[in-house]
Design a protein around this motif. Structure first.
Motif, PDB file in Angstrom:
ATOM      1  N   LEU A 320       0.818  -1.204   0.000  1.00  0.00           N
ATOM      2  CA  LEU A 320       0.000   0.000   0.000  1.00  0.00           C
ATOM      3  C   LEU A 320       0.858   1.262   0.000  1.00  0.00           C
ATOM      4  CD1 LEU A 320      -2.917  -0.763   2.481  1.00  0.00           C
ATOM      5  CD2 LEU A 320      -2.803  -1.116   0.013  1.00  0.00           C
ATOM      6  N   PRO A 321       0.408   2.334  -0.690  1.00  0.00           N
ATOM      7  CA  PRO A 321       1.137   3.608  -0.667  1.00  0.00           C
ATOM      8  C   PRO A 321       0.959   4.313   0.672  1.00  0.00           C
ATOM      9  CG  PRO A 321      -0.902   3.840  -1.896  1.00  0.00           C
ATOM     10  CD  PRO A 321      -0.789   2.386  -1.557  1.00  0.00           C
ATOM     11  N   PRO A 322       1.730   5.370   0.928  1.00  0.00           N
ATOM     12  CA  PRO A 322       1.670   6.041   2.233  1.00  0.00           C
ATOM     13  C   PRO A 322       0.271   6.516   2.621  1.00  0.00           C
ATOM     14  CG  PRO A 322       3.605   6.764   1.026  1.00  0.00           C
ATOM     15  CD  PRO A 322       2.811   5.913   0.076  1.00  0.00           C
ATOM     16  N   GLY A 323      -0.476   7.097   1.676  1.00  0.00           N
ATOM     17  CA  GLY A 323      -1.805   7.603   2.011  1.00  0.00           C
ATOM     18  C   GLY A 323      -2.744   6.511   2.455  1.00  0.00           C
ATOM     19  N   ALA A 324      -2.648   5.345   1.818  1.00  0.00           N
ATOM     20  CA  ALA A 324      -3.506   4.230   2.199  1.00  0.00           C
ATOM     21  C   ALA A 324      -3.139   3.720   3.591  1.00  0.00           C
ATOM     22  CB  ALA A 324      -3.384   3.110   1.169  1.00  0.00           C
ATOM     23  N   ARG A 325      -1.860   3.688   3.898  1.00  0.00           N
ATOM     24  CA  ARG A 325      -1.439   3.233   5.231  1.00  0.00           C
ATOM     25  C   ARG A 325      -1.948   4.193   6.306  1.00  0.00           C
ATOM     26  NH1 ARG A 325       4.367   0.143   4.512  1.00  0.00           N
ATOM     27  NH2 ARG A 325       4.100  -0.329   2.304  1.00  0.00           N
ATOM     28  N   LEU A 326      -1.891   5.489   6.005  1.00  0.00           N
ATOM     29  CA  LEU A 326      -2.430   6.462   6.958  1.00  0.00           C
ATOM     30  C   LEU A 326      -3.918   6.219   7.159  1.00  0.00           C
ATOM     31  CD1 LEU A 326      -2.145   9.058   8.656  1.00  0.00           C
ATOM     32  CD2 LEU A 326      -2.675  10.346   6.580  1.00  0.00           C
ATOM     33  N   GLY A 327      -4.628   5.916   6.075  1.00  0.00           N
ATOM     34  CA  GLY A 327      -6.055   5.644   6.193  1.00  0.00           C
ATOM     35  C   GLY A 327      -6.358   4.454   7.076  1.00  0.00           C
ATOM     36  N   HIS A 328      -5.410   3.537   7.203  1.00  0.00           N
ATOM     37  CA  HIS A 328      -5.588   2.370   8.063  1.00  0.00           C
ATOM     38  C   HIS A 328      -4.934   2.562   9.426  1.00  0.00           C
ATOM     39  CE1 HIS A 328      -7.604  -0.058   5.075  1.00  0.00           C
ATOM     40  NE2 HIS A 328      -6.687   0.297   4.187  1.00  0.00           N
ATOM     41  N   GLY A 329      -4.472   3.782   9.721  1.00  0.00           N
ATOM     42  CA  GLY A 329      -4.041   4.088  11.084  1.00  0.00           C
ATOM     43  C   GLY A 329      -2.561   4.060  11.348  1.00  0.00           C
ATOM     44  N   LEU A 330      -1.718   4.120  10.293  1.00  0.00           N
ATOM     45  CA  LEU A 330      -0.268   4.141  10.488  1.00  0.00           C
ATOM     46  C   LEU A 330       0.255   5.546  10.207  1.00  0.00           C
ATOM     47  CD1 LEU A 330       2.350   2.539  11.060  1.00  0.00           C
ATOM     48  CD2 LEU A 330       2.515   2.111   8.597  1.00  0.00           C
ATOM     49  N   GLY A 331       0.803   6.203  11.225  1.00  0.00           N
ATOM     50  CA  GLY A 331       1.289   7.569  11.080  1.00  0.00           C
ATOM     51  C   GLY A 331       2.789   7.673  11.260  1.00  0.00           C
ATOM     52  N   LEU A 332       3.340   8.843  10.929  1.00  0.00           N
ATOM     53  CA  LEU A 332       4.791   9.037  10.954  1.00  0.00           C
ATOM     54  C   LEU A 332       5.167  10.403  11.492  1.00  0.00           C
ATOM     55  CD1 LEU A 332       7.733   8.232  10.037  1.00  0.00           C
ATOM     56  CD2 LEU A 332       7.185   9.321   7.840  1.00  0.00           C
ATOM     57  N   VAL A 333       6.149  10.419  12.394  1.00  0.00           N
ATOM     58  CA  VAL A 333       6.929  11.613  12.704  1.00  0.00           C
ATOM     59  C   VAL A 333       8.273  11.392  12.041  1.00  0.00           C
ATOM     60  CG1 VAL A 333       8.019  12.994  14.508  1.00  0.00           C
ATOM     61  CG2 VAL A 333       5.738  12.037  14.880  1.00  0.00           C
ATOM     62  N   LEU A 416      -4.762   7.543  14.978  1.00  0.00           N
ATOM     63  CA  LEU A 416      -3.890   6.448  14.553  1.00  0.00           C
ATOM     64  C   LEU A 416      -4.055   5.197  15.410  1.00  0.00           C
ATOM     65  CD1 LEU A 416      -0.567   8.444  14.052  1.00  0.00           C
ATOM     66  CD2 LEU A 416      -2.288   7.874  12.318  1.00  0.00           C
ATOM     67  N   ARG A 417      -3.603   4.071  14.865  1.00  0.00           N
ATOM     68  CA  ARG A 417      -3.416   2.841  15.628  1.00  0.00           C
ATOM     69  C   ARG A 417      -1.953   2.638  15.975  1.00  0.00           C
ATOM     70  NH1 ARG A 417      -5.545  -0.169  18.499  1.00  0.00           N
ATOM     71  NH2 ARG A 417      -5.171  -2.200  17.520  1.00  0.00           N
ATOM     72  N   CYS A 418      -1.059   3.123  15.085  1.00  0.00           N
ATOM     73  CA  CYS A 418       0.375   2.945  15.297  1.00  0.00           C
ATOM     74  C   CYS A 418       1.109   4.180  14.811  1.00  0.00           C
ATOM     75  CB  CYS A 418       0.874   1.714  14.549  1.00  0.00           C
ATOM     76  SG  CYS A 418       2.661   1.418  14.700  1.00  0.00           S
ATOM     77  N   LEU A 419       2.065   4.650  15.594  1.00  0.00           N
ATOM     78  CA  LEU A 419       2.871   5.816  15.227  1.00  0.00           C
ATOM     79  C   LEU A 419       4.331   5.401  15.122  1.00  0.00           C
ATOM     80  CD1 LEU A 419       3.240   8.901  14.805  1.00  0.00           C
ATOM     81  CD2 LEU A 419       3.586   9.071  17.286  1.00  0.00           C
ATOM     82  N   VAL A 420       4.939   5.697  13.978  1.00  0.00           N
ATOM     83  CA  VAL A 420       6.385   5.542  13.807  1.00  0.00           C
ATOM     84  C   VAL A 420       7.010   6.898  14.101  1.00  0.00           C
ATOM     85  CG1 VAL A 420       8.252   4.979  12.216  1.00  0.00           C
ATOM     86  CG2 VAL A 420       6.082   3.728  12.079  1.00  0.00           C
ATOM     87  N   ALA A 421       7.732   7.007  15.199  1.00  0.00           N
ATOM     88  CA  ALA A 421       8.371   8.262  15.610  1.00  0.00           C
ATOM     89  C   ALA A 421       9.871   8.117  15.402  1.00  0.00           C
ATOM     90  CB  ALA A 421       8.050   8.585  17.063  1.00  0.00           C
TER      91      ALA A 421
END
Length: 524
Positions: A320-333, A416-421
């Protein structure tokens, strides 16, 4: 430097600051983000012209119209935000702005590369002189900046956050070398937020707050808490770490057998497997250049893995591309907030919804709701204490701490469900670090799964529930909270741990991957 003043509109970035550097000393310059430290050093290096004040070298008044004027007086600077040309090699960056520059012949460029290799060995800073800068990690680029100052034999050496991306073992090697340069007659000044380094290595300390000098201290006559109070104007606390073993909840993020290539061709990640549970902070510790950027990019969809899978709540999101992953709850700092975290030409309010523009309530694919963006921006600016004149202020004008607060606010307001910091406190002052750690701890308490990618041992020891070490693209060690040991983690980061502890949770990752359903959902 006497009475240095620098204004930006109605803001006085520097308000009559004095600074004295002496030959043979190591001088620390402290202050919170936005205090004026870098501006003051940019004035000394000729990058910024002061509105008032004087500079003297050896009792002789000087004026710098550009960095080359400062370099001619023996002043060198290692910037926090790198001043390198990405498309050139390390050796070619050394000769930019110098006689001959890029028109030097191959033989002379080879001599430059040989000299750099010698300095790299002498100061134990591993850099390939023939590598293109764009191929280097953030930590490797910082090493190039340090080597450039050393290459030009500066008599006054300015270092802006020189250890922010170095492992403890590298920092331990760097400071004695800086001390050796000082013994040879150089004046060394370093900007840092690591108070332990200041107390151990500085001869004198100057503290700035809000553009003014609030103290010049002798390390023997002060303490870290006093320095922190002078920097931020209040007592600074710490986030209390969990005690005892943590109770793991359901697995949210599963990384199973990831292998990925680096930009320079060789494999950057080798069979990396781990899991992160809800309500847990898992730290991936390591020195820059050991696969952290590639891991960050694989997890967020910016780099395709050569093998392995990434699962979110048991669903395969590998393709999945980044936008789709965000839609499923995966975020990034992101690790590089200036390149991937904010868009400097947009307002703070717009940056706070960059990943959701075109989605309700901020609009539709055909229009943008300015009112909703402005209302959300005002609320997040207040909630995350982002110091701005208004949410309409351009994000490019923010200090490092406020830029990071903006990035963190955007991520933590996205459900989010998961944050990559990734390196969330790099280059921040003690007050901003405290704020980021508190927000991550609050997110953990609310049930968020947090993956912390960090080179900062203090950070890992303070907030991690588990710690894995990434070395040369492999997870080489893993500890639970109750077994974390600073020395052991540092040794593992440097590849010097002879008997690593239990292997990372690859087996659990494999079990989670085996139990995953087939991806039967729509791409966002």
């Amino acid at each position: 430097m006497r009475g240095i003043v620098k204004r930006y509109g109605d803001v006085r970035a520097l308000d009559g600051v004095d600074l004295e550097l002496r030959p043979g000393e190591v001088h620390a310059l402290l202050g919170e983000n936005g205090a004026g430290k870098t501006t003051l050093m940019n004035v000394l290096y000729g990058m910024t012209r002061p509105d008032a004040g004087t500079i003297e070298i050896g009792g002789r008044a000087v004026r710098f119209a550009a960095p080359r004027d400062a370099a001619a007086e023996g002043i060198g600077m290692v910037h926090q935000h790198f001043m390198l040309v990405p498309t050139l090699t390390v050796a070619e960056n050394m000769v930019l702005g110098r006689p001959g520059g890029l028109f030097l012949g191959r033989r002379r460029l080879a001599a430059v590369a040989d000299r750099l290799a010698e300095l790299a060995r002498r100061y134990e800073l591993d850099v390939d002189p023939h590598a293109k800068v764009w191929q280097l990690s953030v930590g490797e680029q910082q090493r190039v900046e340090i080597l450039r100052a050393l290459y030009h034999e500066a008599r006054v050496l300015i270092l802006d956050e020189p250890t922010s991306t170095l492992a403890p073992v590298e920092s331990e090697r760097l400071f004695p070398r800086l001390r050796a340069m000082a013994r040879e007659g150089a004046a060394v000044v370093f900007i840092t937020h690591h108070l332990g380094d200041v107390m151990r290595w500085a001869d004198r300390i100057t503290v700035l707050r809000r553009g003014t000098r609030v103290g010049v201290l002798d390390p023997a006559a002060t303490s870290e808490p006093e320095l922190a109070r002078l920097m931020v104007g209040r007592d600074v606390g710490t986030v209390a770490p969990r005690t005892g073993p943590s109770v793991r909840k359901e697995t949210v993020l599963t990384v199973d057998g990831i292998r990925a290539n680096g930009d320079r061709g060789p494999i950057a990640l080798h069979d990396v497997s781990f899991t992160v549970a809800a309500g847990e902070i898992v730290a991936i510790a390591g020195v820059e250049g050991n696969g952290q950027p590639e891991l960050e990019e694989v997890l967020t969809g910016l780099r395709a893995p050569a093998a392995g899978r990434v699962l979110l709540d048991g669903r395969d999101v590998t393709d999945l591309p980044p936008g789709a992953r965000l839609g499923h709850g995966l975020g990034l700092v992101p690790s590089d907030r200036n390149r991937r975290g904010i868009v400097g030409g947009l307002s703070v309010a717009e940056n706070l919804v960059l990943d959701r523009i075109g989605r309700a309530p901020f609009g539709t694919p055909l229009r943008v709701s300015r009112q909703a963006i402005e209302e959300h921006g005002a609320a997040e600016v207040e909630r995350f204490s982002i110091a701005v004149s208004s949410p309409a202020q351009l994000a490019g004008t923010l200090s490092g701490g406020n830029a990071q607060r903006t990035v963190l606010a955007r991520a933590l307001s996205a459900g989010l469900r998961c944050l990559v910091a990734a390196q969330p406190t790099r280059g921040l002052d003690v007050g901003a670090i405290e704020f980021v750690w508190e927000r991550l701890a609050e997110a953990r308490a609310a049930g968020l799964a947090v993956l912390l990618i960090s080179t900062d041992l203090d950070e890992v020891m303070s907030i991690a529930d588990r710690c894995c070490v990434l070395y040369r693209g492999r997870l080489v060690a893993s500890w639970p909270r109750e077994d974390l040991d600073r020395e052991q983690i540092g040794l593992a980061m440097g590849g010097a741990l002879n008997h690593p502890p239990q292997a990372p949770d690859a087996a659990e990752a494999a079990r989670s991957a085996d139990d995953a359903p087939s991806p039967d959902f729509e791409e966002a």
